[in-house]
Motif scaffolding. Structure first.
Motif, PDB file in Angstrom:
ATOM      1  N   GLY A 168       0.845  -1.175   0.000  1.00 57.31           N
ATOM      2  CA  GLY A 168       0.000   0.000   0.000  1.00 57.31           C
ATOM      3  C   GLY A 168       0.889   1.236   0.000  1.00 57.31           C
ATOM      4  O   GLY A 168       2.078   1.187  -0.310  1.00 57.31           O
ATOM      5  N   TRP A 169       0.303   2.363   0.367  1.00 61.79           N
ATOM      6  CA  TRP A 169       1.041   3.636   0.410  1.00 61.79           C
ATOM      7  C   TRP A 169       0.661   4.316   1.721  1.00 61.79           C
ATOM      8  O   TRP A 169      -0.152   5.228   1.755  1.00 61.79           O
ATOM      9  N   VAL A 183       6.553  -3.354  -3.678  1.00 64.53           N
ATOM     10  CA  VAL A 183       5.753  -4.108  -4.641  1.00 64.53           C
ATOM     11  C   VAL A 183       6.468  -4.108  -5.992  1.00 64.53           C
ATOM     12  O   VAL A 183       7.003  -3.076  -6.418  1.00 64.53           O
ATOM     13  N   THR A 184       6.487  -5.237  -6.681  1.00 63.03           N
ATOM     14  CA  THR A 184       7.071  -5.306  -8.016  1.00 63.03           C
ATOM     15  C   THR A 184       6.122  -4.627  -8.992  1.00 63.03           C
ATOM     16  O   THR A 184       4.992  -5.077  -9.200  1.00 63.03           O
ATOM     17  N   GLY A 185       6.555  -3.526  -9.559  1.00 60.55           N
ATOM     18  CA  GLY A 185       5.697  -2.730 -10.415  1.00 60.55           C
ATOM     19  C   GLY A 185       5.452  -3.371 -11.773  1.00 60.55           C
ATOM     20  O   GLY A 185       6.347  -3.979 -12.365  1.00 60.55           O
ATOM     21  N   GLY A 242      -4.271   2.126   2.282  1.00 58.80           N
ATOM     22  CA  GLY A 242      -4.105   1.086   3.276  1.00 58.80           C
ATOM     23  C   GLY A 242      -3.708  -0.241   2.663  1.00 58.80           C
ATOM     24  O   GLY A 242      -3.729  -0.415   1.434  1.00 58.80           O
ATOM     25  N   PRO A 243      -3.357  -1.230   3.501  1.00 63.71           N
ATOM     26  CA  PRO A 243      -2.884  -2.523   2.996  1.00 63.71           C
ATOM     27  C   PRO A 243      -3.942  -3.290   2.220  1.00 63.71           C
ATOM     28  O   PRO A 243      -3.608  -4.152   1.400  1.00 63.71           O
ATOM     29  N   ASP A 244      -5.219  -2.984   2.457  1.00 64.57           N
ATOM     30  CA  ASP A 244      -6.297  -3.660   1.738  1.00 64.57           C
ATOM     31  C   ASP A 244      -6.804  -2.848   0.552  1.00 64.57           C
ATOM     32  O   ASP A 244      -7.804  -3.197  -0.067  1.00 64.57           O
ATOM     33  N   GLY A 245      -6.101  -1.764   0.224  1.00 60.80           N
ATOM     34  CA  GLY A 245      -6.472  -0.954  -0.925  1.00 60.80           C
ATOM     35  C   GLY A 245      -7.419   0.192  -0.637  1.00 60.80           C
ATOM     36  O   GLY A 245      -7.804   0.919  -1.552  1.00 60.80           O
ATOM     37  N   SER A 286       0.807   7.217  -6.064  1.00 63.81           N
ATOM     38  CA  SER A 286       0.873   6.197  -5.025  1.00 63.81           C
ATOM     39  C   SER A 286       0.754   4.824  -5.672  1.00 63.81           C
ATOM     40  O   SER A 286       0.169   4.679  -6.741  1.00 63.81           O
ATOM     41  N   VAL A 287       1.297   3.802  -5.006  1.00 64.16           N
ATOM     42  CA  VAL A 287       1.262   2.441  -5.514  1.00 64.16           C
ATOM     43  C   VAL A 287       0.540   1.555  -4.511  1.00 64.16           C
ATOM     44  O   VAL A 287       0.869   1.557  -3.314  1.00 64.16           O
ATOM     45  N   GLY A 288      -0.462   0.797  -4.985  1.00 67.71           N
ATOM     46  CA  GLY A 288      -1.236  -0.075  -4.120  1.00 67.71           C
ATOM     47  C   GLY A 288      -0.574  -1.417  -3.900  1.00 67.71           C
ATOM     48  O   GLY A 288       0.444  -1.755  -4.512  1.00 67.71           O
ATOM     49  N   ALA A 289      -1.190  -2.215  -3.016  1.00 62.72           N
ATOM     50  CA  ALA A 289      -0.618  -3.502  -2.636  1.00 62.72           C
ATOM     51  C   ALA A 289      -0.569  -4.497  -3.779  1.00 62.72           C
ATOM     52  O   ALA A 289       0.250  -5.417  -3.789  1.00 62.72           O
TER      53      ALA A 289
END
Length: 432
Positions: A37-38, A53-55, A78-81, A409-412
């Motif tokens: 998450g971010w 996270v591998t983009g 958050g960690p759950d998006g 931002s980059v999500g989980a």
């Protein structure tokens, strides 16, 4: 909303409140680390602007939507998006939460008008910690308030300490370490600008909470603390940019939280014309990178604050830096995409893309993939690039987007979230 639904929501809110007040514990098993998450403005306590996270190198626009007002702070995820963003609207809604998968609004909450500029951070339980006019707040994943602690000013910097507390710094320089469970102060408040002398100024009034916030984005002298602090969670040391009233040059200041107090360790007057760039800490904690309004990227030895090297970027860096290993990628709407390599006692340009005019903050991910928004004519485009060479590997237009962006931002799951300053969200997902 149907009455039955309102009644059920009220019951749930009461149950949550009872759980918080009647079933407290000193044991905290909710993680606050960088994770996925971010969780903070620049992803982690170090302000690395990089995700583990591998983009993906093949993205597609999933959804977009306006939030109803401008955006002046990065989206936290958050960690759950679950996504959180603040704005300023003609209604009471200021704090919004959206679901990553669908773009549906989960809740919107009223807050003070200066919350649009405030910092925020999300823990592993999707509890949000966010500033507003005169206060630091905690909300759960449903948007229900958990606690509020009064402060002087607006917390522009919100981070987590190594022992899981909330580190809050306002634009006036008030520093607090607060319990994530209760909002209680864990140590006495520290004032970076010093305490006013009541004998010399007996009639001194506290300034309005939102004073100077409009200068934070450019690091102006009216915003004494304009940026998000970088935190070394292993040592308790954290770093802030400070422009003291009446001084000609802003300072970089090192402080430490430990032994039940906050203390200053060193300061260095080095930020010519101020700074609008949040400092970023190298992974080993030995070097801090900061920018100033004289177009410089400065590498600082964290042991004593001496300068290791400086590099003229040709434009004032803004927002922050993205750091992965020895590669530093600056942001700034007056500049272009480039990467600087730290060689220890000097630096070099690793690569540069003068054809890509920055319109936001570049980020890096695992796997050597980066993302940034740049303008091609009047069109804003999300570029996916190889961080080793700067080469474009994918590009995706932001339909109808104008101006510039506040953050990326980059999500989980590798989703990429872009927020424009005029108030739109764009979510791109990896193509299968």
């Amino acid at each position: 909303m149907p009455p039955r639904l309102v009644s059920r929501t009220a019951v749930l809110g009461l149950a949550g409140l009872l759980a918080l007040t009647g079933c407290g514990t000193d044991v905290d098993d909710i993680t606050v680390g960088p994770g996925k998450g971010w969780p903070a403005a620049f992803h982690d306590a170090r302000n690395s602007g990089s995700s583990p996270v591998t983009g993906s190198r093949a993205l597609a626009l999933d959804w977009s939507r306006p939030v109803g007002g401008p955006i002046a702070a990065p989206v936290t995820v958050g960690p759950d998006g679950q996504m959180f963003v603040t704005t300023r609207t003609s209604t009471d809604c200021v704090l919004f939460s959206f679901q990553m998968r669908t773009g549906r609004k989960r809740f919107c909450n009223p807050m003070g008008p200066s919350a649009i500029y405030a910092g925020s951070a999300v823990d592993g339980g999707t509890n949000l910690y966010i500033g507003e006019d005169g206060g630091m707040n905690a909300y759960n994943a449903l948007g229900q308030p958990r606690w509020r602690t009064p402060v002087a000013g607006v917390p522009v910097s919100v981070q987590f300490t190594g022992n899981g507390n909330v580190l809050s710094v306002t634009q006036f320089g008030q520093v607090d370490v607060l319990s994530r469970q209760t909002g209680d102060r864990m140590v006495p408040t520290y004032q970076m600008l010093g305490e006013p002398d009541a004998l010399e100024n007996p009639g001194l009034n506290r300034p309005p909470d939102g004073q100077g916030l409009d200068e934070c984005a450019v690091g102006g002298p009216q915003c004494s603390i304009a940026n998000v602090s970088a935190v070394d969670q292993d040592t308790g040391r954290f770093y802030a940019t400070v422009w003291r009233p009446g001084e000609g040059t802003a300072e970089l200041v090192a402080l430490r939280y430990g032994d039940k107090r906050i203390r200053e360790e060193w300061r260095a007057a080095m930020l010519t014309e101020g700074s609008a760039t949040s400092p970023a800490l190298a992974a080993d904690g030995s070097t801090l990178y900061v920018g100033d309004n004289a177009n410089r990227l400065i590498a600082v030895d964290t042991s004593d604050g001496h300068t290791k090297w400086t590099r003229d970027l040709g434009f004032p860096p803004r927002g922050g830096f993205s750091i992965a290993d020895d590669l530093i990628i600056p942001a700034g709407d007056d500049g272009y995409l480039l990467a600087v390599r730290d060689l220890g006692d000097t630096s070099e340009i690793a690569w540069e893309r003068k054809d890509l005019a920055l319109r936001g903050r570049p980020v890096q991910t695992a796997g050597g993939t980066g993302y940034t928004v740049a303008s091609i004519g009047e069109t804003l485009t999300l570029f996916t690039f190889d961080t080793a060479t700067g080469a474009t590997v994918d590009s995706d237009e932001l339909p109808g987007a104008q101006g510039t962006t506040e953050g990326t931002s980059v999500g989980a799951e590798g989703e990429v979230v872009v927020a424009t300053k005029i108030g739109e969200l764009f979510v791109f997902k990896p193509e299968k």
